[in-house]
Design an enzyme around this catalytic site. Structure first.
Site, PDB file in Angstrom:
ATOM      1  N   ASP A   1       0.194  26.683 -13.746  1.00  0.00           N
ATOM      2  CA  ASP A   1      -1.473  26.550 -13.901  1.00  0.00           C
ATOM      3  C   ASP A   1      -2.107  27.587 -13.472  1.00  0.00           C
ATOM      4  OD1 ASP A   1      -1.589  26.195 -11.441  1.00  0.00           O
ATOM      5  OD2 ASP A   1      -2.279  23.784 -11.491  1.00  0.00           O
TER       6      ASP A   1
ATOM      7  N   ARG B   1     -10.630  15.407 -11.157  1.00  0.00           N
ATOM      8  CA  ARG B   1     -10.886  16.592 -10.322  1.00  0.00           C
ATOM      9  C   ARG B   1     -11.988  17.254 -11.344  1.00  0.00           C
ATOM     10  NH1 ARG B   1      -6.788  21.158  -8.292  1.00  0.00           N
ATOM     11  NH2 ARG B   1      -6.022  20.898 -10.259  1.00  0.00           N
TER      12      ARG B   1
END
Length: 539
Positions: free
Chosen positions: A451, A167
């Site tokens: 996160d 990603r």
């Protein structure tokens, strides 16, 4: 460090460690420079359009489905066929790109490991360049790691590992350490370009491919830009168009209204859509931050069984399967609880129920945040799928309307916004910001993995509560700037040791009390982790 090519000048404004020179080669930088030179104007235009739309939402507008699009009108088109090595994606695990985590992810027993340059990585120069080295070594089969404290050696399982996806950062993020023709480079194109350049040939030899997860898209035009990047990159490197494959993280409320159009733009390269649930909730709050009828309750109440999330899932599965591609489930943030068997059992059961909901809804696979959860998720999908690799053939009915995608849950008064929820949210934003400033992109907190996406939910909703004049319902106290500042300072005071707590406290207080909601926590904090070119390299 500077390189000039025809029409392209690339300058690195950072120290280049010896271990990174094999990544930052003339040829690789020329490729990254080519991508930035060709596509950055379009990127900037699309980012400007985001701001225009945000102003319209602030004024009361709501997103709508795309009217009469080619993607929706044409019943015949399908996404490209699925490569053999990713037919089965029933369990995927994600994590940052540091060396030990990459090895653990590959060895986790999951079908896919998504190495993340975005929400779970703090994009310090050393983190990014080390990450590129680690992924190159992983694909070459040479990656190892020795724990300096106990001498334990980590290396890939010789009997097989997870398929690697990568990603890159989203379109909104810059890479301040690289300039192309005097302009700061795109973080997306730097991450993507360096990885593809150094790994495309090796991946082909390994009978796999360059597989990506694409984050934070807000409209189908942004998907079109990625597709244009893919085509140009493949032509530049002399590899067949369609070699690159990508799953889009459907993690903004605006993209939910354009799912079919996003797939259509990427159809030659698509591996479906993924329910990026945490960023999706953040996006909902951010886009409707001034809508008093969309005052978000505490994030603990915004579960996948709430109306807007159920509608999001149903629409995504229907559209993906209609177009012959993956409808991936999302991340359960729960992680194992150490030294408390009862709480650990409850956490495992919550994950099991979450994955059972996903597989019964029609998802083809799911995400977990910790290797210990791979078995839990896999057992659920194994029992349902058995030997079938996915459920793409499952066709569902689509009855989701625009209003369904916007419908918040009805939480009883007294439970929706509480003093404990406010304090907890402040603590989460502060702890994550402090870790990010230290170069750590994901942290365990309150028996969950935090996160950037999960921290952003707390940041956005606290800002919205203050801006819309909300009170905590258990004590009828107004949520004011003064109250938020006090909570921040109290939380900072709990941490007197080493770290970045004072700086984090100042930044968090500014963000939560700002007149305008900052688009992203990470863009506010990024200037504080930029490494000057005169600094000593961190090896």
């Amino acid at each position: 460090m500077e390189f000039s090519f025809p029409q392209i000048h690339v300058k690195i404004d950072a120290p280049v460690a010896e271990s990174h020179r094999s990544i930052l080669t003339n040829e690789a930088l020329q490729f990254v420079g080519f991508l930035c030179h060709k596509f950055d104007d379009t990127r900037q235009t699309l980012l400007s359009q985001r701001k225009v739309k945000a102003t319209q939402f602030d004024a009361g507008q709501l997103p709508t489905f795309v009217s009469n699009s080619q993607a929706a009108r044409d019943p015949s088109w399908k996404c490209a066929s699925v490569p053999a090595d990713v037919q089965d994606r029933r369990v995927e695990i994600t994590g940052p790109v540091d060396r030990k985590m990459v090895i653990n992810g590959l060895n986790s027993g999951a079908n896919v490991y998504m190495a993340d340059f975005e929400d779970s990585t703090s994009p310090t120069w050393s983190n990014l360049m080390d990450g590129q080295v680690n992924l190159r070594d992983a694909n070459a089969g040479t990656i190892t790691f020795t724990n300096p404290k106990n001498g334990k050696v980590y290396k890939p399982n010789p009997d097989g590992t997870a398929v690697l996806f990568v990603r890159p950062r989203g379109w909104h993020l810059d890479e301040a350490h690289i300039r192309v023709n005097g302009r700061v480079a795109s973080g997306s194109l730097v991450d993507f370009g360096l990885y593809l350049f150094h790994n495309a040939q090796r991946l082909s030899q390994n009978e796999t491919g360059p597989y990506f997860y694409i984050p934070k898209l807000e409209c189908h035009q942004e998907a079109r830009l990625w597709n244009d990047v893919f085509v140009a990159a493949q032509q530049y490197l002399g590899i067949p168009v369609g070699t690159i494959r990508a799953t889009v993280l459907l993690e903004t409320i605006t993209a939910a209204f354009e799912m079919e159009e996003i797939l259509y733009e990427l159809r030659e390269h698509s591996l479906g859509l993924n329910c990026g649930r945490w960023d999706y909730l953040f996006s909902y709050i951010k886009k409707f931050k001034h809508h008093s009828d969309k005052l978000a309750p505490d994030r603990t109440t915004l579960t996948m069984t709430t109306p807007l999330m159920e509608a999001y899932v149903k629409r995504l599965i229907h559209i993906c399967h209609k177009r012959g591609t993956f409808a991936m489930g999302g991340m359960s943030a729960a992680i194992p609880v150490k030294n408390d068997p009862q709480k650990n059992a409850q956490a495992m059961e919550s994950v099991r129920k979450d994955k059972l909901r996903e597989v019964n809804a029609g998802h083809d696979g799911t995400w977990v945040a910790h290797p210990a959860l791979v078995t839990v998720a896999k057992q659920v999908f194994d029992q349902h799928l058995r030997t079938t690799p996915n459920q793409i053939q499952l066709q569902t009915h689509n009855t989701v309307c625009e209003a369904d995608l916007l419908r918040l849950p009805n939480i009883p008064y007294g439970q929706a916004i509480t003093s404990s929820g406010l304090a907890r949210g402040v603590a989460i934003v502060l702890a994550y910001t402090e870790a990010w400033l230290r170069g750590v992109g994901c942290i365990p907190l309150h028996n969950a993995m935090e996160d950037a996406a999960t921290a952003e939910i707390s940041r956005a909703q606290i800002w919205q509560w203050r801006m819309l004049g909300a009170s905590t319902q258990d004590d009828s106290r107004a949520i004011t700037a003064e109250r938020i500042s006090q909570l921040v300072q109290e939380e900072v005071g709990h941490h007197t040791g080493a770290g970045k707590w004072a700086l984090a406290g100042r930044l968090v207080e500014q963000m939560l009390n700002a007149d305008e909601l900052d688009d992203f926590l990470t863009t506010v904090c990024y200037p504080y982790i930029v490494t000057p070119a005169t600094a000593m390299p961190r090896l």
